[in-house]
Design a protein around this motif. Structure first.
Motif, PDB file in Angstrom:
ATOM      1  N   GLU A   1       0.824  -1.206   0.000  1.00 44.73           N
ATOM      2  CA  GLU A   1       0.000   0.000   0.000  1.00 44.73           C
ATOM      3  C   GLU A   1       0.862   1.261   0.000  1.00 44.73           C
ATOM      4  OE1 GLU A   1      -3.962  -1.729   2.312  1.00 44.73           O
ATOM      5  OE2 GLU A   1      -2.478  -0.560   3.427  1.00 44.73           O
ATOM      6  N   LYS A   2       2.011   1.219   0.650  1.00 40.22           N
ATOM      7  CA  LYS A   2       2.884   2.391   0.732  1.00 40.22           C
ATOM      8  C   LYS A   2       3.422   2.814  -0.635  1.00 40.22           C
ATOM      9  CE  LYS A   2       4.530   1.540   5.452  1.00 40.22           C
ATOM     10  NZ  LYS A   2       5.695   1.080   6.255  1.00 40.22           N
ATOM     11  N   ILE A   3       3.471   1.885  -1.578  1.00 41.38           N
ATOM     12  CA  ILE A   3       3.955   2.247  -2.917  1.00 41.38           C
ATOM     13  C   ILE A   3       2.810   2.441  -3.907  1.00 41.38           C
ATOM     14  CG2 ILE A   3       6.200   1.167  -2.579  1.00 41.38           C
ATOM     15  CD1 ILE A   3       5.219  -1.188  -4.271  1.00 41.38           C
ATOM     16  N   GLY A   4       1.561   2.195  -3.473  1.00 43.93           N
ATOM     17  CA  GLY A   4       0.425   2.546  -4.318  1.00 43.93           C
ATOM     18  C   GLY A   4      -0.443   1.426  -4.829  1.00 43.93           C
ATOM     19  N   HIS A   5      -0.144   0.187  -4.485  1.00 40.03           N
ATOM     20  CA  HIS A   5      -0.967  -0.909  -4.996  1.00 40.03           C
ATOM     21  C   HIS A   5      -2.372  -0.866  -4.394  1.00 40.03           C
ATOM     22  CE1 HIS A   5       1.355  -3.343  -7.719  1.00 40.03           C
ATOM     23  NE2 HIS A   5       2.408  -3.279  -6.935  1.00 40.03           N
ATOM     24  N   LYS A   6      -3.359  -1.206  -5.226  1.00 45.85           N
ATOM     25  CA  LYS A   6      -4.756  -1.269  -4.808  1.00 45.85           C
ATOM     26  C   LYS A   6      -5.379  -2.643  -5.075  1.00 45.85           C
ATOM     27  CE  LYS A   6      -5.427   3.145  -3.625  1.00 45.85           C
ATOM     28  NZ  LYS A   6      -4.034   3.594  -3.583  1.00 45.85           N
ATOM     29  N   ARG A   7      -4.707  -3.461  -5.880  1.00 43.89           N
ATOM     30  CA  ARG A   7      -5.256  -4.757  -6.289  1.00 43.89           C
ATOM     31  C   ARG A   7      -4.217  -5.839  -5.988  1.00 43.89           C
ATOM     32  NH1 ARG A   7      -9.103  -4.093 -10.938  1.00 43.89           N
ATOM     33  NH2 ARG A   7      -8.519  -6.211 -11.441  1.00 43.89           N
ATOM     34  N   LEU A   8      -4.653  -6.904  -5.320  1.00 44.49           N
ATOM     35  CA  LEU A   8      -3.764  -8.014  -4.983  1.00 44.49           C
ATOM     36  C   LEU A   8      -4.324  -9.313  -5.525  1.00 44.49           C
ATOM     37  CD1 LEU A   8      -2.917  -7.431  -1.204  1.00 44.49           C
ATOM     38  CD2 LEU A   8      -1.678  -6.601  -3.209  1.00 44.49           C
ATOM     39  N   ILE A   9      -3.420 -10.247  -5.801  1.00 48.15           N
ATOM     40  CA  ILE A   9      -3.824 -11.642  -5.949  1.00 48.15           C
ATOM     41  C   ILE A   9      -3.049 -12.430  -4.901  1.00 48.15           C
ATOM     42  CG2 ILE A   9      -2.151 -12.094  -7.820  1.00 48.15           C
ATOM     43  CD1 ILE A   9      -4.350 -14.141  -8.836  1.00 48.15           C
ATOM     44  N   LEU A  10      -3.776 -13.063  -3.991  1.00 45.16           N
ATOM     45  CA  LEU A  10      -3.179 -13.862  -2.936  1.00 45.16           C
ATOM     46  C   LEU A  10      -2.953 -15.277  -3.450  1.00 45.16           C
ATOM     47  CD1 LEU A  10      -5.267 -12.699   0.167  1.00 45.16           C
ATOM     48  CD2 LEU A  10      -3.261 -11.630  -0.888  1.00 45.16           C
TER      49      LEU A  10
ATOM     50  N   THR B   1       7.686  10.506 -12.899  1.00 44.16           N
ATOM     51  CA  THR B   1       6.460   9.793 -13.264  1.00 44.16           C
ATOM     52  C   THR B   1       5.251  10.708 -13.124  1.00 44.16           C
ATOM     53  OG1 THR B   1       7.410   7.673 -12.586  1.00 44.16           O
ATOM     54  CG2 THR B   1       5.012   7.796 -12.736  1.00 44.16           C
ATOM     55  N   LYS B   2       5.240  11.538 -12.107  1.00 42.37           N
ATOM     56  CA  LYS B   2       4.120  12.467 -11.905  1.00 42.37           C
ATOM     57  C   LYS B   2       3.997  13.430 -13.093  1.00 42.37           C
ATOM     58  CE  LYS B   2       2.354  15.943  -8.619  1.00 42.37           C
ATOM     59  NZ  LYS B   2       0.985  15.393  -8.513  1.00 42.37           N
ATOM     60  N   ALA B   3       5.113  13.970 -13.552  1.00 41.62           N
ATOM     61  CA  ALA B   3       5.076  14.903 -14.680  1.00 41.62           C
ATOM     62  C   ALA B   3       4.587  14.211 -15.937  1.00 41.62           C
ATOM     63  CB  ALA B   3       6.460  15.505 -14.896  1.00 41.62           C
ATOM     64  N   ALA B   4       5.108  13.016 -16.207  1.00 40.25           N
ATOM     65  CA  ALA B   4       4.688  12.278 -17.404  1.00 40.25           C
ATOM     66  C   ALA B   4       3.217  11.884 -17.307  1.00 40.25           C
ATOM     67  CB  ALA B   4       5.561  11.042 -17.583  1.00 40.25           C
TER      68      ALA B   4
ATOM     69  N   ASP C   1      -0.241  10.655  -4.769  1.00 42.37           N
ATOM     70  CA  ASP C   1       0.112  10.040  -3.489  1.00 42.37           C
ATOM     71  C   ASP C   1       1.472   9.346  -3.476  1.00 42.37           C
ATOM     72  OD1 ASP C   1      -2.350  10.834  -2.477  1.00 42.37           O
ATOM     73  OD2 ASP C   1      -3.335   8.927  -2.959  1.00 42.37           O
ATOM     74  N   TYR C   2       1.909   8.833  -4.633  1.00 37.37           N
ATOM     75  CA  TYR C   2       3.051   7.917  -4.597  1.00 37.37           C
ATOM     76  C   TYR C   2       4.119   8.160  -5.662  1.00 37.37           C
ATOM     77  CZ  TYR C   2      -0.478   5.369  -1.921  1.00 37.37           C
ATOM     78  OH  TYR C   2      -1.450   5.027  -1.018  1.00 37.37           O
TER      79      TYR C   2
END
Length: 470
Positions: free
Chosen positions: A127-136, A430-433, A424-425
């Motif tokens: 979550e700290k790097i921005g992931h919102k979707r997981l496959i366990l 990357t933000k500029a692009a 957020d991350y």
């Protein structure tokens, strides 16, 4: 091999038919172009029609297949690529699959199952790097019961930090009975994913010892029927390419998709197509290894055969291969992937440790680097989960997708989730692009109902709001 059918099994893989189609179908330019026209009208292909594309070798016709796949991907999915992370929960396993770094007979593999606190720490790092979707991902072992899987799903959803949260949890685990699938479904999962590995029964028996759980070909083959009966309306199928003839396996995947569509009025939500990669203790003669050129053709042909099925290309593939193949139909990829149990909370600069993972990954780029690469290629990185959360799944997903409405939801939602990530991350580069890409995509919208709402919501996201979606 004994080819008798197990009691109560549903056998929808016609081996004799697939053998004949692979062995006897010949290239036919007229038929190829007729089939491509059918694909471009967004109609699923039959097994026979798919075999014609597989038999095509002439460079000019193969290029027509590629171009059709490119266009169909743009028509159905736009330029979005959905991102997720795999999270291995445990690698204890009762199976002895000869190609797997987790097989039970491999005594040098490091065995581990995350406890609740370790799982929470892994999720927090993602979550700290921005992931919102997981496959366990789980081995096949009595410890990984439906109740245990459901418990880990609940932990994933409740674990949050700052703006970070997991909004969709998919599952890759062993086949369950109907009640087991119901238990897992009740925890709020998205897609339940099971790969047959190989649909070719003699090859299946060669790699999966009969005395193991996975040795039961039909229990695995019919798993998606049980999942759908239990209410898991999004299911994912796949093949481990390299065990048998790739053309035969493609026809089997299409056969499986057709079976599910006929029986449940909805095909698989996703198809995955991993290739065998190096693994700890792996020393196999693999006469059916798939070349990069064949891999590229396979992805394009699958895109044409199943227009509305998501295609997942994993980090098993190198960055170069992923770059080359993406345009032909891929709709989902993983990023920032680590396969060692507990590895997300470890030093990101550490090299892979094969004795702790199932196989060697080919693309080791971190999430931000992958997102920047996608943006540079003109794709919209997406963390969208709105269809799942609004009930646009299973048959309902098709109600939206088939008329072409999917672009009305998915592109705006992709832009909103990308903007969240950028705020957020993202690294400054990357933000500029990304901001440049968002502005460019917004400018493509004609004045009308969607553009002002999307503009307003993008402004709200840039002001700090989260989780806005259509």
């Amino acid at each position: 091999m004994d080819m008798t059918i197990a009691k109560d099994a549903i056998d929808f893989i016609d081996h004799a038919k697939l053998d004949r189609l692979v062995g006897e179908t010949r290239e036919d330019a007229g038929r190829v172009r007729d089939i491509l026209a059918k694909s471009m009208s967004k109609q699923a292909l039959t097994v026979e029609e798919t075999s014609v594309l597989l038999a095509t070798e002439s460079p000019e016709l193969v290029e027509e297949i590629f171009e059709s796949a490119r266009q169909l991907k743009r028509d159905v999915y736009g330029n979005r690529i959905v991102l997720f992370a795999p999270l291995y929960i445990g690698n204890h396993c009762m199976n002895d699959c000869k190609y797997c770094g987790f097989r039970r007979s491999l005594r040098t593999a490091v065995r581990r199952t995350l406890n609740d606190q370790e799982l929470e720490r892994e999720i927090l790092e993602l979550e700290k790097i921005g992931h919102k979707r997981l496959i366990l991902v789980y081995g096949e072992h009595p410890n990984y019961s439906p109740e245990f899987i459901a418990h880990t799903v609940e932990i994933a959803y409740k674990t949050k930090i700052g703006p970070g949260e997991i909004r969709r949890v998919n599952i890759n685990a062993a086949p369950l009975d109907v009640e087991g699938f119901r238990t897992v479904k009740a925890s709020g999962i998205g897609t339940y994913q099971i790969f047959q590995e190989t649909y070719h029964r003699p090859t299946y028996a060669q790699y999966h010892p009969v005395e193991t759980r996975k040795g039961n070909y039909f229990w695995r083959l019919n798993a998606m029927d049980r999942a759908l009966q239990a209410g898991c309306d999004d299911v994912g199928i796949g093949v481990l390419f390299g065990l048998y003839d790739w053309r035969w396996e493609v026809l089997a995947l299409v056969s499986h998709a057709i079976h599910l569509q006929q029986e449940f009025n909805v095909g698989p939500h996703t198809i995955s197509f991993p290739r065998i990669q190096p693994a700890h203790g792996l020393d196999l003669a693999l006469p059916y290894r798939m070349t990069d050129a064949q891999f590229k053709r396979m992805v394009a042909i699958l895109r044409l055969a199943v227009p509305y099925t998501g295609l997942i290309m994993t980090a098993r593939e190198s960055a170069a291969v992923r770059n080359d193949v993406m345009e032909f139909g891929v709709s989902q990829i993983d990023a920032g992937t680590r396969l060692e149990i507990g590895a997300y909370q470890e030093d990101k600069s550490k090299s892979q440790e094969l004795d702790r993972e199932q196989f060697k990954i080919g693309d080791e780029r971190q999430l931000d680097e992958t997102i920047h690469w996608l943006i540079d290629q003109g794709y919209i990185p997406s963390f969208c989960t709105s269809c799942y959360r609004l009930g646009r799944t299973g048959e309902h997903f098709m109600e939206f997708a088939i008329p072409g409405f999917i672009n009305r939801f998915c592109t705006p939602n992709a832009l909103l989730t990308l903007s969240e990530y950028l705020n957020d991350y993202a690294s400054p580069e990357t933000k500029a692009a990304g901001e440049k890409l968002v502005a460019s995509e917004l400018a493509k919208y004609q004045e009308g109902k969607i553009k002002p709402i999307l503009t307003e919501r993008l402004t709200m996201v840039n002001q700090g709001q989260h989780d806005l979606y259509f």
